[in-house]
Design a protein around this motif. Sequence first.
Motif, PDB file in Angstrom:
ATOM      1  N   SER A 297      32.410  70.805  57.565  1.00  0.00           N
ATOM      2  CA  SER A 297      33.499  70.150  58.298  1.00  0.00           C
ATOM      3  C   SER A 297      34.352  71.203  59.001  1.00  0.00           C
ATOM      4  CB  SER A 297      34.361  69.335  57.337  1.00  0.00           C
ATOM      5  OG  SER A 297      33.603  68.292  56.748  1.00  0.00           O
ATOM      6  N   PRO A 298      34.451  71.153  60.309  1.00  0.00           N
ATOM      7  CA  PRO A 298      35.217  72.192  61.031  1.00  0.00           C
ATOM      8  C   PRO A 298      36.710  72.038  60.818  1.00  0.00           C
ATOM      9  CG  PRO A 298      34.447  70.512  62.549  1.00  0.00           C
ATOM     10  CD  PRO A 298      33.858  70.155  61.216  1.00  0.00           C
ATOM     11  N   SER A 299      37.429  73.072  61.176  1.00  0.00           N
ATOM     12  CA  SER A 299      38.887  73.079  61.107  1.00  0.00           C
ATOM     13  C   SER A 299      39.442  73.098  62.529  1.00  0.00           C
ATOM     14  CB  SER A 299      39.366  74.298  60.326  1.00  0.00           C
ATOM     15  OG  SER A 299      40.777  74.402  60.370  1.00  0.00           O
ATOM     16  N   CYS A 300      40.321  72.146  62.845  1.00  0.00           N
ATOM     17  CA  CYS A 300      40.935  72.056  64.176  1.00  0.00           C
ATOM     18  C   CYS A 300      42.355  72.620  64.125  1.00  0.00           C
ATOM     19  CB  CYS A 300      40.977  70.612  64.656  1.00  0.00           C
ATOM     20  SG  CYS A 300      39.357  69.912  65.068  1.00  0.00           S
ATOM     21  N   SER A 301      42.732  73.378  65.139  1.00  0.00           N
ATOM     22  CA  SER A 301      44.073  73.962  65.185  1.00  0.00           C
ATOM     23  C   SER A 301      44.539  74.059  66.630  1.00  0.00           C
ATOM     24  CB  SER A 301      44.097  75.341  64.524  1.00  0.00           C
ATOM     25  OG  SER A 301      43.240  76.230  65.204  1.00  0.00           O
TER      26      SER A 301
ATOM     27  N   MET B 112      20.412  70.630  62.109  1.00  0.00           N
ATOM     28  CA  MET B 112      20.484  69.976  60.807  1.00  0.00           C
ATOM     29  C   MET B 112      21.480  68.832  60.758  1.00  0.00           C
ATOM     30  SD  MET B 112      18.260  71.245  58.798  1.00  0.00           S
ATOM     31  CE  MET B 112      18.873  70.652  57.243  1.00  0.00           C
ATOM     32  N   GLY B 113      22.381  68.724  61.725  1.00  0.00           N
ATOM     33  CA  GLY B 113      23.348  67.629  61.703  1.00  0.00           C
ATOM     34  C   GLY B 113      24.603  67.956  62.477  1.00  0.00           C
ATOM     35  N   THR B 114      25.626  67.113  62.273  1.00  0.00           N
ATOM     36  CA  THR B 114      26.909  67.269  62.962  1.00  0.00           C
ATOM     37  C   THR B 114      28.060  67.102  61.973  1.00  0.00           C
ATOM     38  OG1 THR B 114      27.042  64.914  63.528  1.00  0.00           O
ATOM     39  CG2 THR B 114      25.964  66.381  65.126  1.00  0.00           C
ATOM     40  N   ALA B 115      29.203  67.615  62.367  1.00  0.00           N
ATOM     41  CA  ALA B 115      30.454  67.433  61.622  1.00  0.00           C
ATOM     42  C   ALA B 115      31.589  67.520  62.625  1.00  0.00           C
ATOM     43  CB  ALA B 115      30.599  68.487  60.527  1.00  0.00           C
ATOM     44  N   SER B 116      32.722  66.890  62.317  1.00  0.00           N
ATOM     45  CA  SER B 116      33.806  66.827  63.300  1.00  0.00           C
ATOM     46  C   SER B 116      35.163  66.890  62.629  1.00  0.00           C
ATOM     47  CB  SER B 116      33.702  65.543  64.139  1.00  0.00           C
ATOM     48  OG  SER B 116      33.865  64.396  63.302  1.00  0.00           O
ATOM     49  N   CYS B 117      36.176  67.172  63.463  1.00  0.00           N
ATOM     50  CA  CYS B 117      37.576  67.131  63.050  1.00  0.00           C
ATOM     51  C   CYS B 117      38.402  66.648  64.240  1.00  0.00           C
ATOM     52  CB  CYS B 117      38.072  68.500  62.563  1.00  0.00           C
ATOM     53  SG  CYS B 117      38.039  69.798  63.817  1.00  0.00           S
ATOM     54  N   GLU B 118      39.624  66.190  63.985  1.00  0.00           N
ATOM     55  CA  GLU B 118      40.475  65.636  65.043  1.00  0.00           C
ATOM     56  C   GLU B 118      41.839  66.316  65.040  1.00  0.00           C
ATOM     57  OE1 GLU B 118      40.691  61.439  64.590  1.00  0.00           O
ATOM     58  OE2 GLU B 118      38.534  61.116  64.924  1.00  0.00           O
TER      59      GLU B 118
ATOM     60  N   VAL C 194      27.104  74.727  67.717  1.00  0.00           N
ATOM     61  CA  VAL C 194      27.792  74.712  69.012  1.00  0.00           C
ATOM     62  C   VAL C 194      28.861  73.629  68.942  1.00  0.00           C
ATOM     63  CG1 VAL C 194      25.840  75.601  70.323  1.00  0.00           C
ATOM     64  CG2 VAL C 194      26.058  73.145  69.976  1.00  0.00           C
ATOM     65  N   TYR C 195      29.925  73.793  69.737  1.00  0.00           N
ATOM     66  CA  TYR C 195      31.089  72.918  69.621  1.00  0.00           C
ATOM     67  C   TYR C 195      31.349  72.207  70.947  1.00  0.00           C
ATOM     68  CZ  TYR C 195      31.819  75.938  65.571  1.00  0.00           C
ATOM     69  OH  TYR C 195      31.646  76.652  64.413  1.00  0.00           O
ATOM     70  N   SER C 196      31.786  70.962  70.830  1.00  0.00           N
ATOM     71  CA  SER C 196      32.160  70.182  72.012  1.00  0.00           C
ATOM     72  C   SER C 196      33.403  69.361  71.685  1.00  0.00           C
ATOM     73  CB  SER C 196      31.011  69.267  72.449  1.00  0.00           C
ATOM     74  OG  SER C 196      30.676  68.346  71.418  1.00  0.00           O
ATOM     75  N   TRP C 197      34.296  69.218  72.682  1.00  0.00           N
ATOM     76  CA  TRP C 197      35.542  68.464  72.530  1.00  0.00           C
ATOM     77  C   TRP C 197      35.462  67.174  73.337  1.00  0.00           C
ATOM     78  CZ3 TRP C 197      39.793  69.578  69.495  1.00  0.00           C
ATOM     79  CH2 TRP C 197      39.839  70.849  68.912  1.00  0.00           C
TER      80      TRP C 197
ATOM     81  N   CYS D 226      36.745  67.431  67.876  1.00  0.00           N
ATOM     82  CA  CYS D 226      35.783  68.519  68.021  1.00  0.00           C
ATOM     83  C   CYS D 226      34.551  68.175  67.191  1.00  0.00           C
ATOM     84  CB  CYS D 226      36.392  69.836  67.556  1.00  0.00           C
ATOM     85  SG  CYS D 226      35.209  71.205  67.509  1.00  0.00           S
ATOM     86  N   VAL D 227      33.366  68.327  67.787  1.00  0.00           N
ATOM     87  CA  VAL D 227      32.098  68.027  67.127  1.00  0.00           C
ATOM     88  C   VAL D 227      31.274  69.308  67.043  1.00  0.00           C
ATOM     89  CG1 VAL D 227      30.010  66.614  67.141  1.00  0.00           C
ATOM     90  CG2 VAL D 227      32.161  65.658  67.997  1.00  0.00           C
ATOM     91  N   ALA D 228      30.927  69.718  65.812  1.00  0.00           N
ATOM     92  CA  ALA D 228      30.061  70.878  65.583  1.00  0.00           C
ATOM     93  C   ALA D 228      28.641  70.376  65.344  1.00  0.00           C
ATOM     94  CB  ALA D 228      30.547  71.682  64.381  1.00  0.00           C
ATOM     95  N   THR D 229      27.650  70.967  66.052  1.00  0.00           N
ATOM     96  CA  THR D 229      26.286  70.451  66.026  1.00  0.00           C
ATOM     97  C   THR D 229      25.275  71.586  65.895  1.00  0.00           C
ATOM     98  OG1 THR D 229      26.981  68.649  67.494  1.00  0.00           O
ATOM     99  CG2 THR D 229      24.617  69.005  67.247  1.00  0.00           C
ATOM    100  N   ASN D 230      24.287  71.402  65.026  1.00  0.00           N
ATOM    101  CA  ASN D 230      23.065  72.211  65.038  1.00  0.00           C
ATOM    102  C   ASN D 230      21.893  71.284  64.692  1.00  0.00           C
ATOM    103  OD1 ASN D 230      23.093  71.867  62.252  1.00  0.00           O
ATOM    104  ND2 ASN D 230      23.434  74.005  61.771  1.00  0.00           N
TER     105      ASN D 230
END
Length: 327
Positions: free
Chosen positions: A147-151, A223-229, A176-179, A217-221
Amino acid sequence: MAWLPGPFLCRTLLGFLCLNGLAVEVKVPTEPLSVPVGKTAELVCSYSTSVGSNFALEWSFVQPGKPISASHPILYFTNGHLYPTGSKAERASLLQSPPTGGVATLKLVDVRPSDTGTYLCHVNNPPDFYTNGLGLINLTVLVPPSSPSCSQSGTAFVGGSAALRCSSAQGAPKPVYSWVRLGSFPTPSPGSVVQDEVSGQLILTNLSLTSSGTYRCVATNQMGTASCELTLSVTGPSEGRVAGTLIGVLLGVLLLSVAVFCLIRFQKERKTTPKETYGGSDLREDAVAPGISEQASPQADSRKGLLERSPSASTATTTKSRLPMLL
């Protein structure tokens, strides 16, 4: 002059030794191996040699970025016995038992991110002639993004800029990250957005009140994805002026307090400074009190005359007092 064998004869002799099993040749896959975390990895190693009593097989591991000389053993086979060793011993084994048939595949169960690195398959069978007794296999353990950290850095004002950041602590290969902007609000103009998929940074320039909202923000590779807001709040012009005025007032009060403190301290130090005094020995007998002139002191002169005559009077009195005693 001694006769030396030519290149053709050397190649013929080498081929003859290989055909008769007098050479050691290890072969491994050329492509790197990728295995999802928690699964089982099978690292294939085949060899050709005339297996004898001195045959020995060793599997070892070296971490990424380190030389082969820094490898650590995983298991060792010799004299018909298998000896697991190292931190991976409980999860490592050989598919072939004994591994004397030309194949010695390493099986590693429940792979972890720390298992990523280079594995060495080493066959030793003296006195066989060596051609290539070592094989290298690169293993990558695939890990989904955590789970990424958003700041957010700084405070967003109308006409200013804001930087949003996003990062995952784990993930292999590197995510890789996308907003994306959530909701039905109008999106910022294309020229006011700069996005970096590698670092996970989103820069918004020329902000307006409509730039406020929730960003994901969505982190993707693979193996899967994870996001934070993150919620961005853009401050209007009037609010910005009020904030600036308030900051100015606070700074003024601070400077005034410092000045008052310094003044009070200066006054205290001035009062405690000792004044210059004169001792009794410094006073003159004929000194005149301040404000009184020498001409206005006749009484002082008369008193002075009396003091000068007082010894005679005292002597006479003393003499008269002693006459009756002589009689």
